[in-house]
Design a protein around this motif. Structure first.
Motif, mmCIF file in Angstrom:
data_model
loop_
_atom_site.group_PDB
_atom_site.id
_atom_site.type_symbol
_atom_site.label_atom_id
_atom_site.label_comp_id
_atom_site.label_asym_id
_atom_site.label_seq_id
_atom_site.Cartn_x
_atom_site.Cartn_y
_atom_site.Cartn_z
ATOM 1 N N TRP A 110 -4.934 16.974 -11.610
ATOM 2 C CA TRP A 110 -5.293 15.902 -10.703
ATOM 3 C C TRP A 110 -4.532 15.949 -9.384
ATOM 4 O O TRP A 110 -3.358 16.304 -9.349
ATOM 5 N N THR A 111 -5.227 15.572 -8.311
ATOM 6 C CA THR A 111 -4.609 15.433 -6.992
ATOM 7 C C THR A 111 -5.038 14.093 -6.399
ATOM 8 O O THR A 111 -6.102 13.568 -6.717
ATOM 9 N N VAL A 112 -4.178 13.550 -5.538
ATOM 10 C CA VAL A 112 -4.421 12.257 -4.909
ATOM 11 C C VAL A 112 -4.534 12.453 -3.401
ATOM 12 O O VAL A 112 -3.684 13.117 -2.806
ATOM 13 N N THR A 113 -5.572 11.879 -2.793
ATOM 14 C CA THR A 113 -5.767 11.984 -1.352
ATOM 15 C C THR A 113 -6.093 10.605 -0.790
ATOM 16 O O THR A 113 -7.080 9.993 -1.209
ATOM 17 N N PRO A 114 -5.276 10.099 0.142
ATOM 18 C CA PRO A 114 -5.660 8.847 0.818
ATOM 19 C C PRO A 114 -6.929 9.104 1.637
ATOM 20 O O PRO A 114 -6.999 10.071 2.382
ATOM 21 N N GLN A 115 -7.935 8.255 1.481
ATOM 22 C CA GLN A 115 -9.201 8.457 2.182
ATOM 23 C C GLN A 115 -9.246 7.692 3.496
ATOM 24 O O GLN A 115 -9.584 8.240 4.520
ATOM 25 N N SER A 116 -8.980 6.409 3.427
ATOM 26 C CA SER A 116 -9.004 5.605 4.644
ATOM 27 C C SER A 116 -8.068 4.421 4.463
ATOM 28 O O SER A 116 -7.851 3.947 3.360
ATOM 29 N N ARG A 117 -7.533 3.992 5.557
ATOM 30 C CA ARG A 117 -6.665 2.828 5.553
ATOM 31 C C ARG A 117 -6.924 2.087 6.856
ATOM 32 O O ARG A 117 -6.695 2.609 7.926
ATOM 33 N N ASP A 118 -7.451 0.893 6.734
ATOM 34 C CA ASP A 118 -7.589 0.054 7.912
ATOM 35 C C ASP A 118 -6.963 -1.299 7.599
ATOM 36 O O ASP A 118 -6.268 -1.438 6.590
ATOM 37 N N ILE B 137 -9.105 10.377 -6.050
ATOM 38 C CA ILE B 137 -8.376 11.141 -7.063
ATOM 39 C C ILE B 137 -9.338 12.222 -7.527
ATOM 40 O O ILE B 137 -10.456 11.927 -7.962
ATOM 41 N N THR B 138 -8.916 13.465 -7.395
ATOM 42 C CA THR B 138 -9.779 14.593 -7.722
ATOM 43 C C THR B 138 -9.175 15.377 -8.876
ATOM 44 O O THR B 138 -7.982 15.665 -8.879
ATOM 45 N N GLY B 139 -10.022 15.707 -9.841
ATOM 46 C CA GLY B 139 -9.583 16.494 -10.981
ATOM 47 C C GLY B 139 -10.370 17.787 -11.093
ATOM 48 O O GLY B 139 -11.594 17.778 -10.952
ATOM 49 N N ILE B 140 -9.657 18.885 -11.280
ATOM 50 C CA ILE B 140 -10.308 20.143 -11.652
ATOM 51 C C ILE B 140 -10.178 20.184 -13.169
ATOM 52 O O ILE B 140 -9.097 20.397 -13.708
ATOM 53 N N CYS B 141 -11.298 19.933 -13.847
ATOM 54 C CA CYS B 141 -11.279 19.630 -15.279
ATOM 55 C C CYS B 141 -11.938 20.714 -16.126
ATOM 56 O O CYS B 141 -12.653 21.576 -15.618
ATOM 57 N N TRP C 142 0.800 -1.225 0.000
ATOM 58 C CA TRP C 142 0.000 0.000 0.000
ATOM 59 C C TRP C 142 0.831 1.273 0.000
ATOM 60 O O TRP C 142 0.527 2.198 -0.765
ATOM 61 N N PRO C 143 1.885 1.406 0.800
ATOM 62 C CA PRO C 143 2.681 2.636 0.741
ATOM 63 C C PRO C 143 3.325 2.864 -0.629
ATOM 64 O O PRO C 143 3.387 3.984 -1.122
ATOM 65 N N LYS C 144 3.761 1.781 -1.268
ATOM 66 C CA LYS C 144 4.358 1.898 -2.602
ATOM 67 C C LYS C 144 3.311 2.325 -3.631
ATOM 68 O O LYS C 144 3.587 3.152 -4.500
ATOM 69 N N VAL C 145 2.102 1.777 -3.516
ATOM 70 C CA VAL C 145 1.011 2.158 -4.424
ATOM 71 C C VAL C 145 0.719 3.645 -4.278
ATOM 72 O O VAL C 145 0.585 4.367 -5.273
ATOM 73 N N GLN C 146 0.628 4.125 -3.047
ATOM 74 C CA GLN C 146 0.346 5.538 -2.820
ATOM 75 C C GLN C 146 1.443 6.417 -3.410
ATOM 76 O O GLN C 146 1.162 7.398 -4.089
ATOM 77 N N SER C 147 2.691 6.068 -3.175
ATOM 78 C CA SER C 147 3.809 6.851 -3.698
ATOM 79 C C SER C 147 3.809 6.876 -5.221
ATOM 80 O O SER C 147 3.976 7.928 -5.844
ATOM 81 N N THR C 148 3.598 5.722 -5.824
ATOM 82 C CA THR C 148 3.573 5.627 -7.289
ATOM 83 C C THR C 148 2.415 6.431 -7.868
ATOM 84 O O THR C 148 2.573 7.134 -8.867
ATOM 85 N N LEU C 149 1.267 6.334 -7.222
ATOM 86 C CA LEU C 149 0.070 7.062 -7.659
ATOM 87 C C LEU C 149 0.310 8.569 -7.600
ATOM 88 O O LEU C 149 0.013 9.297 -8.556
ATOM 89 N N GLU C 150 0.858 9.035 -6.489
ATOM 90 C CA GLU C 150 1.124 10.471 -6.343
ATOM 91 C C GLU C 150 2.165 10.950 -7.352
ATOM 92 O O GLU C 150 2.019 12.029 -7.926
ATOM 93 N N GLY D 91 -0.660 16.914 -9.342
ATOM 94 C CA GLY D 91 -0.294 18.176 -9.974
ATOM 95 C C GLY D 91 -0.081 18.106 -11.474
ATOM 96 O O GLY D 91 0.496 19.012 -12.054
ATOM 97 N N GLN D 92 -0.584 17.074 -12.115
ATOM 98 C CA GLN D 92 -0.408 16.904 -13.559
ATOM 99 C C GLN D 92 -1.700 17.240 -14.310
ATOM 100 O O GLN D 92 -2.791 16.972 -13.829
ATOM 101 N N TRP D 93 -1.543 17.805 -15.510
ATOM 102 C CA TRP D 93 -2.677 18.041 -16.405
ATOM 103 C C TRP D 93 -2.752 16.831 -17.328
ATOM 104 O O TRP D 93 -1.898 16.642 -18.188
ATOM 105 N N LEU D 94 -3.781 15.974 -17.133
ATOM 106 C CA LEU D 94 -3.853 14.697 -17.834
ATOM 107 C C LEU D 94 -5.264 14.407 -18.337
ATOM 108 O O LEU D 94 -6.242 14.917 -17.797
ATOM 109 N N LYS D 95 -5.343 13.531 -19.341
ATOM 110 C CA LYS D 95 -6.627 13.039 -19.829
ATOM 111 C C LYS D 95 -7.098 11.907 -18.931
ATOM 112 O O LYS D 95 -6.301 11.136 -18.408
ATOM 113 N N CYS D 96 -8.413 11.799 -18.792
ATOM 114 C CA CYS D 96 -9.022 10.753 -17.978
ATOM 115 C C CYS D 96 -10.119 10.075 -18.800
ATOM 116 O O CYS D 96 -11.023 10.743 -19.296
#
Length: 168
Positions: A111-119, A127-131, A79-87, A92-97
């Motif tokens: 796009w921005t990435v925010t961890p929501q919950s981890r149990d 993942i939030t985009g201002i599009c 999970w920590p590696k996934v989060q790092s890779t995702l971020e 902060g990138q302008w990308l197609k979705c």
């Protein structure tokens, strides 16, 4: 039972590359925001002048917020590696979705990435985009290259003259 779905953002697919799948009902495409800069305060007056339709008779929009909620299927130790890779790939990138269930259309945004919950059982990311306010058809550019793989012969259109295609 429906198959797990993901989203392609930039060159990466959330499910195939990172093991992140869309949560059912976890995608929110917000409303297009009207361009408020076209409302002008008139000096020495208590009124606002509406210039929103003054040039071409149309209302213009500035942006739209898209939030995508994804769960991780990879083992907890990754999970920590996934989060790092995702971020690193999206933050902060302008990308197609492109959504798996709507492959003929794409959104472009910041796009921005925010961890929501981890149990102990699940790891959830938002993942939030201002599009841009409109999604764009992948086949809209006449004469330009486009992908046959995402073309739907039942729903899509091939344009032979340049045109602007928008969809809210």
């Amino acid at each position: 039972m429906a198959a797990l779905q993901g989203v392609k953002i930039g060159d990466h697919h959330t499910l195939k590359d990172w093991g992140l799948y869309l949560v059912v009902g976890g995608t929110t495409v917000g409303p297009a925001e009207p361009d408020e800069s076209l409302l002008v305060k008139v000096p020495f007056s208590d009124r606002i002048l509406d210039l929103s339709k003054s040039m071409d008779g149309k209302v213009h929009y500035t942006q739209r917020k898209i939030t995508i909620t994804l769960k991780c299927v990879k083992p907890k130790r990754l999970w920590p590696k996934v989060q790092s890779t995702l971020e690193n790939a999206l933050q902060g990138q302008w990308l197609k979705c492109v959504f798996d269930d709507d492959p003929a259309w794409y959104w472009e945004g910041f796009w921005t990435v925010t961890p929501q919950s981890r149990d102990r059982w699940e790891n959830v990311f938002a993942i939030t985009g201002i599009c841009n306010p409109y999604k764009t058809n992948t086949t809209a550019a006449a004469g330009a290259d486009w992908l046959w793989d995402s073309f739907s012969f039942e729903e899509d259109t091939i344009y032979d003259t340049p045109t602007e295609v928008k969809s809210l």
